[in-house]
Write an enzyme that holds these catalytic residues in place. Sequence first.
Site, short mmCIF file in Angstrom:
data_model
loop_
_atom_site.label_atom_id
_atom_site.label_comp_id
_atom_site.label_asym_id
_atom_site.label_seq_id
_atom_site.Cartn_x
_atom_site.Cartn_y
_atom_site.Cartn_z
N CYS A 86 51.29 50.72 26.23
CA CYS A 86 51.71 49.91 27.38
C CYS A 86 53.21 50.10 27.64
O CYS A 86 53.62 51.16 28.08
CB CYS A 86 51.33 48.45 27.17
SG CYS A 86 51.34 47.49 28.72
N HIS A 170 45.62 48.53 26.19
CA HIS A 170 45.85 47.90 24.89
C HIS A 170 44.63 48.03 23.99
O HIS A 170 43.82 47.09 23.89
CB HIS A 170 46.19 46.42 25.07
CG HIS A 170 47.57 46.15 25.56
ND1 HIS A 170 48.66 46.14 24.73
CD2 HIS A 170 48.03 45.89 26.80
CE1 HIS A 170 49.75 45.87 25.43
NE2 HIS A 170 49.40 45.72 26.69
N GLU A 172 44.60 47.83 20.87
CA GLU A 172 44.78 47.01 19.67
C GLU A 172 44.33 45.57 19.84
O GLU A 172 44.16 44.83 18.85
CB GLU A 172 46.25 47.04 19.23
CG GLU A 172 47.19 46.12 20.00
CD GLU A 172 47.65 46.67 21.34
OE1 GLU A 172 48.59 46.09 21.94
OE2 GLU A 172 47.08 47.68 21.80
#
Length: 234
Positions: A86, A170, A172
């Site tokens: 990001c 994202h 994660e």
Amino acid sequence: MNRPRLAFLDASHGDDNTSRNFRRELDADLVEFDVTDDHLPSHFDFDGVVVTGSSSSVYWDDEWIANLVSWVADADDRDLPILGVCFGHQVLAAALGGTVDDMDDFELGYSEISRTADDDLFAGIADRFTVFTSHGDVVTELPPGADRLAENEYGVHAFRRDHALGVQFHPEYDVTTAEAIAREKDFLPDERIQAVIDDITPENYDAACEAKRLFDNFVAYVDRVQSETVESAA
């Protein structure tokens, strides 16, 4: 082999979810630096680098951002594998000579991304895949020599140049983080935020877990680069 040692450049302004999420997903030893406090490594003695997301914009006139971009450029000059996520993806683009701009819009929630090129970073990930997104800036011009790896209607979602790899989304995030991030976006209409929260379902999270494979792929790439470096030196 030993677990790789990665410089973990945390630009999240102290968000507790960030370290937890990356430590869960990366099978590596992370040496953390809070770059928003201008804490950067004093050396480049790492196997690789990870740069996180942030509520800041790369083009803001903040000293810590300029210092971070400069350090990442120096790390790239030393051929360290780098993964930017990001804001980290945008830092990487700026460090390598690309352009980042406000897209006058905001992408938030689960989105579909299309791969535009084959790359080991996306090994085991389908040509179209689901991810959670949260960004109002976008890479508008790739760095010289970079290849676009993925995109959607909002623009570039992944690129690579040599050892530098950036992803706009994202991978994660868990559901706790996704909901917390959505609730923070109080500049968006309440009904839009609620629609994003309602969309954070077990089914969508399970679909988004496919993209988490890129963390293992990045660690494997770091291992391969280090092995090649050792063999070359020998």
